[in-house]
Write a protein that holds these residues in place. Structure first.
Motif, short mmCIF file in Angstrom:
data_model
loop_
_atom_site.label_atom_id
_atom_site.label_comp_id
_atom_site.label_asym_id
_atom_site.label_seq_id
_atom_site.Cartn_x
_atom_site.Cartn_y
_atom_site.Cartn_z
N UNK A 129 39.32 29.17 26.13
CA UNK A 129 39.58 29.48 27.53
C UNK A 129 38.62 28.68 28.39
N UNK A 130 39.15 27.95 29.36
CA UNK A 130 38.33 27.08 30.21
C UNK A 130 38.52 27.51 31.66
N UNK A 131 37.46 28.03 32.26
CA UNK A 131 37.50 28.46 33.66
C UNK A 131 36.73 27.46 34.50
N UNK A 132 37.40 26.83 35.46
CA UNK A 132 36.75 25.79 36.26
C UNK A 132 36.82 26.11 37.75
N UNK A 133 35.87 25.54 38.49
CA UNK A 133 35.84 25.75 39.94
C UNK A 133 35.69 27.20 40.31
N UNK A 134 35.03 27.99 39.47
CA UNK A 134 34.98 29.45 39.65
C UNK A 134 34.07 29.83 40.80
N UNK A 135 34.58 30.71 41.67
CA UNK A 135 33.82 31.23 42.81
C UNK A 135 33.39 32.67 42.53
N UNK A 136 32.39 33.19 43.27
CA UNK A 136 31.88 34.55 42.97
C UNK A 136 32.93 35.64 42.96
N UNK A 137 33.91 35.58 43.86
CA UNK A 137 34.90 36.63 43.94
C UNK A 137 35.95 36.61 42.84
N UNK A 138 35.87 35.63 41.94
CA UNK A 138 36.89 35.46 40.90
C UNK A 138 36.43 35.89 39.51
N UNK B 102 31.85 26.72 40.39
CA UNK B 102 31.77 26.17 41.73
C UNK B 102 30.31 26.29 42.19
N UNK B 103 29.89 25.45 43.13
CA UNK B 103 28.50 25.49 43.59
C UNK B 103 28.14 26.87 44.18
N UNK B 104 29.11 27.53 44.81
CA UNK B 104 28.83 28.84 45.40
C UNK B 104 28.53 29.88 44.33
N UNK B 105 29.17 29.77 43.18
CA UNK B 105 28.89 30.71 42.08
C UNK B 105 27.52 30.44 41.49
N UNK B 106 27.18 29.18 41.26
CA UNK B 106 25.88 28.85 40.68
C UNK B 106 24.73 29.34 41.55
N UNK B 107 24.95 29.37 42.86
CA UNK B 107 23.90 29.79 43.79
C UNK B 107 23.78 31.32 43.87
N UNK B 108 24.80 32.03 43.40
CA UNK B 108 24.79 33.49 43.43
C UNK B 108 24.31 33.98 42.06
#
Length: 328
Positions: free
Chosen positions: A145-154, A173-179
């Motif tokens: 399973x490959x999840x890409x471009x993942x944001x915090x709400x996902x 996604x950069x927003x997830x890495x920062x959270x």
């Protein structure tokens, strides 16, 4: 007589959109200097769409899951066209405000300039989205399973996608890495983490993160393998082998031609890495040599991809093989 369900090599999601590519030449001479657009196409893109296209081109069958608008919009017509033209098996998860879209101005004399928008999840549809994704992932019978471009709400949707696959790959996604809190939550269910330098800086809070920082990321959070890409500067690798961490750097391939179309090269790197993993029939935690072999193949795929306009457009398996032979 019941039809046997198709088995897929990987399930990929969830960032998908239709991409309109306008190819033009800003240095086009007279008498057509003002007629900049040389070609126009619509393709399947978004980071997950790019990875799925890469796997398909390299000889594997992905199941692509894409977050799209709960209500139909003009972008859905483009997305329907793009998914059918790609011959990739696609399942829409309709939980966004609207279907995302992107436009890419690809200048053959300079570089690409992309614009687009990813819409947000509508909270009232999230639970149904989780149920749908878990069902699709289970039916895919995919081991990866490959999840890409993942944001915090996902995150809850990614966990549903990861639920039935023994090998789980995360490309944030950069927003997830920062959270940090949310990021570390999903890392506990991740085997392979691939992120770029910007995303790593967002997590560590510095450009000068150390091997000890990576060791902490392994020990507390869970990934066996961490790859941090740095475009033309190569990248950093950290691998948990048995009970110890080993780390090393890898070099990028020298460009034998002008870099024209870099958009999507990182996604094709991911596709190349997984394609080599699949073709080598690897299982479980990889050795350093196996990781390097996968990275070497991924580098060839990514550097060849930049000769193709559009994020989702890239080389075929035969073109990659020929490129590798020419480089030896």
């Amino acid at each position: 007589m019941m039809c046997q369900k198709k088995k897929f090599h990987a399930v990929v999601g969830l960032a998908v959109d239709p991409e309109q590519v306008f190819l033009y030449d800003s240095k086009q001479p007279e008498p057509n200097a003002k007629l900049y657009v040389r070609d126009h196409s619509v393709g399947l893109a978004g980071s997950s769409g790019d990875v799925a296209r890469g796997l398909k081109n390299l000889g594997f069958e992905p199941l692509l899951l894409g977050l799209s608008g709960h209500e139909e919009s003009a972008a859905d017509h483009l997305l329907n066209y793009a998914t059918k033209a790609s011959s990739i098996h696609y399942k829409a998860v309709r939980i966004l405000d609207k279907t995302s879209h992107s436009m890419l101005r690809a200048d053959v004399s300079m570089q690409e300039k992309g614009m687009g928008r990813r819409y947000d999840i509508k909270a009232q549809y999230l639970e149904m989205g989780v149920i749908d994704v878990k069902k699709y992932a289970f039916e895919s019978q995919a081991e990866i399973a490959i999840a890409t471009g993942v944001r915090p709400g996902e995150i809850s949707i990614v966990k549903a996608m990861f639920a039935h696959s023994p090998l789980r790959v995360l490309v944030p996604n950069a927003s997830l890495a920062a959270d940090k809190k949310v990021f570390e939550d999903i890392l506990s269910e991740t085997n392979i983490l691939i992120m770029n330098q910007l995303e790593a800086e967002g997590y560590f809070g510095t450009k000068n993160f150390t091997p000890d920082d990576l060791k902490m990321l392994h020990g507390r959070k869970g990934p066996d393998l961490i790859i941090i890409t740095r475009d033309e500067s190569g990248g950093t690798v950290s691998l948990m082998e048995k009970d110890s961490m080993i780390g090393w750097y890898y070099d990028a391939i020298k460009m034998p031609y002008k870099e024209l179309f870099p958009q999507g090269a990182g996604d094709w790197f991911v596709a190349g890495f997984i394609a080599h993993y699949l073709s080598s029939e690897l299982k479980g935690v990889m050795s350093k040599q196996q990781v390097n072999d996968c990275i070497d193949y991924a580098k060839h795929v990514a550097v060849l991809k930049i000769t193709f306009p559009g994020a989702a457009n890239g080389p075929s398996l035969d073109q990659v093989k020929e490129f590798i032979v020419r480089g030896k």
